[in-house]
Design an enzyme around this catalytic site. Structure first.
Site, PDB file in Angstrom:
ATOM      1  N   GLU A  52       0.806  -1.127   0.131  1.00 30.28           N
ATOM      2  CA  GLU A  52       0.066  -0.225  -0.027  1.00 30.28           C
ATOM      3  C   GLU A  52       0.836   1.392   0.030  1.00 30.28           C
ATOM      4  O   GLU A  52       0.485   2.318  -0.595  1.00 30.28           O
ATOM      5  CB  GLU A  52      -0.928  -0.093   1.191  1.00 30.28           C
ATOM      6  CG  GLU A  52      -1.735   0.934   1.278  1.00 30.28           C
ATOM      7  CD  GLU A  52      -2.946   0.920   2.316  1.00 30.28           C
ATOM      8  OE1 GLU A  52      -3.324   1.971   2.785  1.00 30.28           O
ATOM      9  OE2 GLU A  52      -3.156  -0.233   3.022  1.00 30.28           O
ATOM     10  N   ASP A  53       1.897   1.203   0.699  1.00 27.02           N
ATOM     11  CA  ASP A  53       2.669   2.425   0.764  1.00 27.02           C
ATOM     12  C   ASP A  53       4.303   2.608   0.204  1.00 27.02           C
ATOM     13  O   ASP A  53       4.889   3.648   0.444  1.00 27.02           O
ATOM     14  CB  ASP A  53       2.804   2.701   2.360  1.00 27.02           C
ATOM     15  CG  ASP A  53       1.542   2.844   3.458  1.00 27.02           C
ATOM     16  OD1 ASP A  53       0.381   3.311   2.578  1.00 27.02           O
ATOM     17  OD2 ASP A  53       1.453   2.725   4.439  1.00 27.02           O
TER      18      ASP A  53
END
Length: 621
Positions: free
Chosen positions: A86-87
């Site tokens: 996600e990051d």
């Protein structure tokens, strides 16, 4: 003084690995170390809101998964990696290549999906994504709970708007989820952290009231515990006995539920009695032995027993609850549990790690989701009903022969009947609950004994759908109703036309036709505005009974009531739905409701009743 973050990171990661080393192979330990190193590299440029290196968050989540939830190798690897996709630039395919399909699946479930347009909202879509994973596995939810738990423990560093968003999600979805998974400690901590950040004033006030009450009650509760301990020691039973106060959120919820203030709320605390695994007897026998010894010493509140050993809560909670009268004149709630029961209430679905047990938990979730989806709930309504089901433990009811029937809360007799057998539900007419005559729509409570009585003339009706909550009952009722030919016409809800009356029809936008009596005010209004939608209709009688109500005015006399009933039921062979009378100065007004097939039949009934001695007037309303 500047913190040595490199050393802190290394120490905390090693702690996780040390915890896992006690129960995994050297090969799995190497995989865990590789997952940490990847997460450390991926998150190296990132900081948390506190200014700390971001990698401390995945390490903390992995520690919760390893130490508090006792998860296995792959879920802990997923905990280390849960924010990588996600990051950071890393992809699911790279995770899959390095750690295998299982880890990739777990990481994918806990990774928030980015879309140009969300079906409902980003939050609701993420909830649904996690719930869909239960079709295959339950571990992904546990990793997500570990992530949420650490976020809540560090929420004070966030802006107030972010605090409200995360606390709201937690209270609304994650705490009920933990409850359904049997993770009592996680549920309780999430509830209270959410409460603390949502309503800081109420939280602090309740903390202060609880502390003040603890100080005020300390001496006499300490004596009560000592008396219990000594009484059991005299009987040769070693136990751990202590007082546990309910948490602020639990007390706040009870205050709102019962409308009490803090000082008038019953059972703000309870006494916990924990015994070791018994030798030569079952846990239930030991709990009953303790109960027997204590009730020889203390008075027991009538009806104050809750036996969650034989009938555990749906989340797996087991204990034996009893209310005892302390020497200072107050009823005290006492929980009698084995160490195994306490451990299971902390680990919930993962307490017993067998494949069969995990499969049973997954099936429970599937049933909840299937029930709600079948009711046509979508979007936020779907999530709301899921959450409600997670917080409301199922109830256990019984047939007269002692067969246990587990149902969702708010279930009715009809749910019970369909759960036993679809044929029993279809022909159900009335019931007895604990021996008392009851409607088939009556709600059920935990422990009810239900006896169903049938009639071959009975069959499902459309309003039954509003009286059941289970997937099985709704499916069977709808299947029956779909076989019934749909009426050609809709009847006006104001004038209630029946076959044989002077009628008129109006075409609806939906394509159907609504019938009205020609003197119906709605019909007159429609005729003046939508005259082109008027159609001729042929509304002929069939086997359908249409409810009607008549008012009979008569001079009171002996046997009048019997003559009226005899005329309707014996001579005309009609079933009376209701019969109400009111007598003033020898003038009787009877309001009678029944069903007729046609207007002609109604006129025949009115003529027969009008001919009864002393009857002055009969009119339909």
């Amino acid at each position: 003084m500047k913190k040595d973050y490199e050393n802190i990171i290394a120490q905390r990661a090693e702690h996780v690995l040390d915890v896992m080393a006690k129960r995994v192979s050297p090969e799995d330990l190497a995989r865990l170390r590789a997952a940490f190193e990847l997460a450390k590299t991926a998150h190296a440029p990132q900081k948390r809101k506190t200014g700390e290196p971001y990698i401390l968050h995945p390490i903390a989540v992995a520690n919760i998964a390893a130490e508090e939830l006792m998860l296995g190798t792959n879920p802990v690897i997923a905990a280390f990696l849960h924010d990588v996709v996600e990051d950071t630039p890393y992809t699911i395919d790279q995770i899959k290549a390095m750690f295998g399909d299982d880890v990739a699946f777990l990481v994918r479930v806990v990774t928030k999906q980015k879309k140009d347009k969300y079906d409902d909202s980003r939050q609701v879509d993420n909830f649904r994504q996690m719930l869909n994973s239960v079709q295959y596995d339950i571990r992904a939810l546990l990793v997500k709970l570990a992530d949420r738990l650490h976020n809540m423990r560090t929420l004070s560093s966030m802006r107030p708007d972010k605090q409200m968003k995360i606390a709201g999600e937690t209270d609304y979805f994650y705490a009920p989820l933990a409850n359904r998974l049997g993770l009592y400690n996680v549920k309780t901590e999430l509830e209270n952290l959410s409460f603390r950040f949502r309503c800081p004033h109420d939280y602090e006030e309740l903390c202060s009231l609880i502390h003040r009450d603890e100080e005020a009650q300390k001496e006499r509760l300490s004596v009560f515990c000592r008396q219990i301990r000594d009484t059991l020691i005299d009987a040769g039973i070693e136990t751990e006995v202590f007082i546990e106060y309910r948490q602020p959120y639990s007390i706040w919820r009870k205050m709102h539920k019962y409308g009490d203030d803090f000082n008038h709320l019953k059972y703000r605390h309870f006494t916990e009695i924990i015994f070791n695994e018994p030798i030569g007897m079952s846990e239930k026998d030991m709990a009953l032995k303790i109960y027997s010894v204590l009730t020889n010493r203390f008075n027991e509140k009538p009806g104050g027993i809750s036996n969650y050993i034989d009938t555990p809560k749906e989340n797996g909670y087991q204990s034996f609850h009893v209310k005892l009268l302390a020497d200072f004149g107050r009823w005290q709630e006492v929980h009698i549990s084995s160490r195994r029961m306490v451990r299971d209430s902390q680990l919930g679905c993962m307490a017993e790690r067998s494949e069969d047990n995990i499969r049973r938990w997954i099936e429970k979730f599937r049933q909840v989701l299937r029930d709600i989806a079948f009711q046509g709930q979508t979007g936020t309504n779907f999530i709301e009903n899921v959450v409600s089901s997670f917080y409301n433990d199922d109830i256990m009811t019984f047939t007269p022969k002692g067969l246990a029937v587990v149902l969702p809360q708010k279930s009715t007799v009809l749910d019970f009947a369909y759960e036993v057998h679809s044929a029993l539900g279809e022909k159900a007419k009335y019931a007895r609950i604990n021996g008392f005559l009851s409607s088939i729509k009556a709600p059920l409570r935990r422990g009810d004994v239900v006896e169903i009585f049938t009639d071959n003339e009975s069959h499902p009706k459309r309003d039954w759908l509003d009286a059941v909550v289970t997937y099985k009952a709704k499916k069977a009722i709808r299947a029956y109703l779909e076989k019934i030919p749909k009426p050609i016409y809709n009847r006006c809800p104001q004038c209630h036309p029946i076959p044989g009356e002077e009628l008129i029809g109006f075409r609806e936008i939906s394509g159907g036709i609504t019938l009205h009596k020609r003197d119906c005010p709605t019909a007159i209004k429609l005729a003046s505005q939508k005259g082109d939608d008027i159609v001729s209709v042929d509304f002929t009688p069939d086997n359908t009974l249409y409810p009607v109500t008549i008012v009979v005015t008569a001079v009171d006399r002996y046997h009048l009531f019997v003559d009226l009933v005899d005329c309707i039921t014996n001579r005309l062979h009609l079933a009376i739905d209701s019969f109400n009378t009111d007598t003033v100065d020898s003038i009787v007004k009877c309001k009678i409701s029944f069903g007729v097939h046609s207007f002609e039949e109604l006129q025949t009934i009115i003529r027969h009743i009008s001919a009864i001695q002393a009857v002055d007037e009969v009119k339909r309303i």
